[in-house]
Design a protein around this motif. Structure first.
Motif, PDB file in Angstrom:
ATOM      1  N   CYS A 109      45.818  24.108  48.708  1.00 45.03           N
ATOM      2  CA  CYS A 109      47.107  24.783  48.671  1.00 45.03           C
ATOM      3  C   CYS A 109      47.424  25.178  47.225  1.00 45.03           C
ATOM      4  O   CYS A 109      47.329  24.343  46.319  1.00 45.03           O
ATOM      5  CB  CYS A 109      48.186  23.851  49.223  1.00 45.03           C
ATOM      6  SG  CYS A 109      49.856  24.514  49.052  1.00 45.03           S
ATOM      7  N   THR A 118      45.194  19.471  50.768  1.00 48.76           N
ATOM      8  CA  THR A 118      44.196  19.996  51.691  1.00 48.76           C
ATOM      9  C   THR A 118      44.836  20.929  52.715  1.00 48.76           C
ATOM     10  O   THR A 118      46.031  20.831  53.011  1.00 48.76           O
ATOM     11  CB  THR A 118      43.464  18.863  52.427  1.00 48.76           C
ATOM     12  OG1 THR A 118      44.430  18.086  53.130  1.00 48.76           O
ATOM     13  CG2 THR A 118      42.702  17.977  51.463  1.00 48.76           C
ATOM     14  N   LEU A 119      44.029  21.819  53.240  1.00 51.77           N
ATOM     15  CA  LEU A 119      44.484  22.817  54.202  1.00 51.77           C
ATOM     16  C   LEU A 119      43.763  22.625  55.523  1.00 51.77           C
ATOM     17  O   LEU A 119      42.631  22.152  55.564  1.00 51.77           O
ATOM     18  CB  LEU A 119      44.206  24.227  53.671  1.00 51.77           C
ATOM     19  CG  LEU A 119      44.889  24.601  52.370  1.00 51.77           C
ATOM     20  CD1 LEU A 119      44.294  25.882  51.816  1.00 51.77           C
ATOM     21  CD2 LEU A 119      46.382  24.758  52.579  1.00 51.77           C
ATOM     22  N   ARG A 120      44.429  23.028  56.589  1.00 54.69           N
ATOM     23  CA  ARG A 120      43.847  23.003  57.935  1.00 54.69           C
ATOM     24  C   ARG A 120      43.765  24.438  58.426  1.00 54.69           C
ATOM     25  O   ARG A 120      44.701  25.209  58.270  1.00 54.69           O
ATOM     26  CB  ARG A 120      44.744  22.163  58.858  1.00 54.69           C
ATOM     27  CG  ARG A 120      44.279  22.128  60.303  1.00 54.69           C
ATOM     28  CD  ARG A 120      45.222  21.301  61.162  1.00 54.69           C
ATOM     29  NE  ARG A 120      46.607  21.753  61.168  1.00 54.69           N
ATOM     30  CZ  ARG A 120      47.071  22.755  61.914  1.00 54.69           C
ATOM     31  NH1 ARG A 120      46.274  23.443  62.687  1.00 54.69           N
ATOM     32  NH2 ARG A 120      48.358  23.072  61.890  1.00 54.69           N
ATOM     33  N   HIS A 121      42.652  24.797  59.047  1.00 55.46           N
ATOM     34  CA  HIS A 121      42.481  26.166  59.545  1.00 55.46           C
ATOM     35  C   HIS A 121      42.997  26.248  60.976  1.00 55.46           C
ATOM     36  O   HIS A 121      42.517  25.550  61.860  1.00 55.46           O
ATOM     37  CB  HIS A 121      41.006  26.557  59.494  1.00 55.46           C
ATOM     38  CG  HIS A 121      40.767  27.988  59.847  1.00 55.46           C
ATOM     39  ND1 HIS A 121      39.591  28.420  60.382  1.00 55.46           N
ATOM     40  CD2 HIS A 121      41.544  29.097  59.729  1.00 55.46           C
ATOM     41  CE1 HIS A 121      39.650  29.721  60.588  1.00 55.46           C
ATOM     42  NE2 HIS A 121      40.824  30.155  60.195  1.00 55.46           N
ATOM     43  N   GLU A 128      45.377  31.366  60.216  1.00 58.42           N
ATOM     44  CA  GLU A 128      46.141  30.901  59.060  1.00 58.42           C
ATOM     45  C   GLU A 128      45.532  29.620  58.522  1.00 58.42           C
ATOM     46  O   GLU A 128      44.867  28.889  59.245  1.00 58.42           O
ATOM     47  CB  GLU A 128      47.586  30.596  59.462  1.00 58.42           C
ATOM     48  CG  GLU A 128      48.359  31.794  59.932  1.00 58.42           C
ATOM     49  CD  GLU A 128      49.742  31.436  60.414  1.00 58.42           C
ATOM     50  OE1 GLU A 128      50.652  32.204  60.110  1.00 58.42           O
ATOM     51  OE2 GLU A 128      49.913  30.412  61.104  1.00 58.42           O
ATOM     52  N   LEU A 129      45.808  29.368  57.256  1.00 57.53           N
ATOM     53  CA  LEU A 129      45.503  28.091  56.639  1.00 57.53           C
ATOM     54  C   LEU A 129      46.825  27.366  56.473  1.00 57.53           C
ATOM     55  O   LEU A 129      47.761  27.894  55.868  1.00 57.53           O
ATOM     56  CB  LEU A 129      44.806  28.279  55.291  1.00 57.53           C
ATOM     57  CG  LEU A 129      43.433  28.933  55.362  1.00 57.53           C
ATOM     58  CD1 LEU A 129      42.891  29.146  53.958  1.00 57.53           C
ATOM     59  CD2 LEU A 129      42.474  28.095  56.175  1.00 57.53           C
ATOM     60  N   ILE A 130      46.897  26.154  57.008  1.00 57.26           N
ATOM     61  CA  ILE A 130      48.142  25.398  57.055  1.00 57.26           C
ATOM     62  C   ILE A 130      48.144  24.304  55.994  1.00 57.26           C
ATOM     63  O   ILE A 130      47.184  23.532  55.886  1.00 57.26           O
ATOM     64  CB  ILE A 130      48.318  24.738  58.441  1.00 57.26           C
ATOM     65  CG1 ILE A 130      48.192  25.766  59.559  1.00 57.26           C
ATOM     66  CG2 ILE A 130      49.616  23.946  58.518  1.00 57.26           C
ATOM     67  CD1 ILE A 130      49.270  26.804  59.589  1.00 57.26           C
ATOM     68  N   CYS A 131      49.233  24.224  55.240  1.00 52.74           N
ATOM     69  CA  CYS A 131      49.466  23.112  54.315  1.00 52.74           C
ATOM     70  C   CYS A 131      50.564  22.247  54.936  1.00 52.74           C
ATOM     71  O   CYS A 131      51.744  22.633  54.916  1.00 52.74           O
ATOM     72  CB  CYS A 131      49.897  23.603  52.941  1.00 52.74           C
ATOM     73  SG  CYS A 131      50.309  22.234  51.826  1.00 52.74           S
ATOM     74  N   ALA A 160      52.123  28.282  55.842  1.00 52.78           N
ATOM     75  CA  ALA A 160      50.962  28.851  56.521  1.00 52.78           C
ATOM     76  C   ALA A 160      50.530  30.098  55.753  1.00 52.78           C
ATOM     77  O   ALA A 160      51.292  31.049  55.631  1.00 52.78           O
ATOM     78  CB  ALA A 160      51.304  29.196  57.965  1.00 52.78           C
ATOM     79  N   MET A 175      45.963  33.495  49.509  1.00 52.92           N
ATOM     80  CA  MET A 175      46.515  32.248  48.994  1.00 52.92           C
ATOM     81  C   MET A 175      47.665  32.453  48.007  1.00 52.92           C
ATOM     82  O   MET A 175      47.856  31.685  47.084  1.00 52.92           O
ATOM     83  CB  MET A 175      45.385  31.438  48.324  1.00 52.92           C
ATOM     84  CG  MET A 175      44.209  31.163  49.235  1.00 52.92           C
ATOM     85  SD  MET A 175      44.662  30.306  50.760  1.00 52.92           S
ATOM     86  CE  MET A 175      45.195  28.745  50.100  1.00 52.92           C
ATOM     87  N   ALA A 186      52.891  33.483  52.117  1.00 47.74           N
ATOM     88  CA  ALA A 186      52.919  32.392  53.093  1.00 47.74           C
ATOM     89  C   ALA A 186      54.228  32.421  53.879  1.00 47.74           C
ATOM     90  O   ALA A 186      55.254  32.887  53.395  1.00 47.74           O
ATOM     91  CB  ALA A 186      52.768  31.050  52.385  1.00 47.74           C
TER      92      ALA A 186
END
Length: 59
Positions: free
Chosen positions: A11, A17-20, A26-29, A35, A45, A50
């Motif tokens: 992030c 860390t980010l989740r896809h 989206e990449l989630i923090c 997102a 990014m 976001a």
């Protein structure tokens, strides 16, 4: 998106860390509840791009 890329991306706000989220591209923090969009396979990014997780994803 490649798992290898996901392992090195963090992030830009908190460096967490980010989740896809493949469904919404989206990449989630979870820490910042942000997102980040993935457009044409490229993660955007920028904090200004976001959305907060309280909002529904754009269709």
């Amino acid at each position: 998106m490649e798992n290898r890329l996901l392992q090195i991306l963090v992030c830009p706000v908190c460096k967490g860390t980010l989740r896809h989220d493949r469904e919404h591209q989206e990449l989630i923090c979870p820490a910042d509840r942000l997102a980040f969009p993935v457009r044409d396979g490229v993660p955007v990014m920028l904090p200004g791009e976001a959305r907060t997780l309280e909002q529904a994803p754009e269709q």
